[in-house]
Write an enzyme that holds these catalytic residues in place. Sequence first.
Site, PDB file in Angstrom:
ATOM      1  N   PRO A  78       9.242  57.067  36.050  1.00 40.79           N
ATOM      2  CG  PRO A  78      10.750  56.682  37.527  1.00 40.79           C
ATOM      3  CD  PRO A  78       9.987  56.294  36.459  1.00 40.79           C
ATOM      4  CD  GLN A  90      11.687  55.905  41.087  1.00 46.10           C
ATOM      5  OE1 GLN A  90      11.816  56.973  41.105  1.00 46.10           O
ATOM      6  NE2 GLN A  90      12.267  55.164  40.222  1.00 46.10           N
ATOM      7  CB  CYS A 111      17.456  60.391  41.136  1.00 47.87           C
ATOM      8  SG  CYS A 111      17.342  62.090  41.164  1.00 47.87           S
ATOM      9  CG  ASN A 123      14.685  54.946  31.013  1.00 50.29           C
ATOM     10  OD1 ASN A 123      14.961  55.806  31.812  1.00 50.29           O
ATOM     11  ND2 ASN A 123      13.876  55.757  30.049  1.00 50.29           N
ATOM     12  N   GLY A 124      16.133  55.002  27.907  1.00 53.13           N
ATOM     13  CA  GLY A 124      17.092  56.066  27.447  1.00 53.13           C
ATOM     14  C   GLY A 124      17.026  56.298  25.774  1.00 53.13           C
TER      15      GLY A 124
END
Length: 335
Positions: free
Chosen positions: A17, A87, A116, A214-215
Amino acid sequence: MNTTMVLDYRNKHILAPMVRVGTLPFRMLAADYGADITYSEEIVDHKLIKCYRKINESLQTVDFVEKGTNEVVFRTCSAEKYRVVVQIGTSDASRALAAAELVCRDVAAIDVNMGCPKSFSICGGMGAALLSKPELINDILTTLKRNLSIPVTCKIRLLNTCEATVALAQMIEKTGVAAIAVHARKVADRPRDPAQWDGITEVAYAVSIPVIANGDVFDYDDFQRIKTVTGASSVMVARAAMQNASIFRAKGKLPWEDVKREYLRKSILWDNDPKRTKYTIKQMIMEHSCLELPEGKSVNACRTLADLSRLYGEQDYHKNILEERTHLNNEPQAT
């Protein structure tokens, strides 16, 4: 395609997202290049529940339009129904459910943003603010899981210790979610800080549901590398996809100029918000060139899709699309 198809979160390459980027044209672009699952940008529940569902005959899309402003908050189409995940940004279970129920028949799954770190999310009790509120997390996820017929997932960040992150992930697993995405950075970390893949490893071996890593995924080979290192089931990519969506191509990336042009054509095709289209193109330019060079300055001066079409020599394509739409709008409607 089977209408009862359930999204499988194992062995998938996933578009993350991204605010202002993850609209229909970019999601379709990523899917064309090989993305298996594509997430919408985060949509705050307060905004989504103000929307009504509208069939857009000229675009062949389903639009969720904010009452009063006529802003298209979310646009989707049948081609992405079985891979698109909406999302939601939320801090309240009942409000999250109301938002999810509005879109659930048109999407593959619902995800709750719990990672976030932006002040807007934190001040509203959303995003990473939820990480310190396990009871609220439980309430939101169990409410969604109990009332929806499509999968529910969430995306978190690492907590201050591996033990705390694992405990949170195990609690989340008990709510019945289909998968959990783990951004391998802490709330205080910035994108330039190295991702801590070992934190994902701890979670992947502590839960039985699919973990989405993720990353710091920058090239196609990184998809397999992060899976091998962490034991994660699937991989999600954000920044590198925004900069060049062809990262999902097994044969390697295409020149970013070609990707940029294809994105613009899809933005024209799906009548994307010019501001979002302009923002996404500027992100590509900032990575590969410079906004102070002539191209960047010209993009900054654009106000409409027509302006962008002229800048990139796509005015004939734009004209043809508009003519096709006009023809469709003038056709007699079936009764």
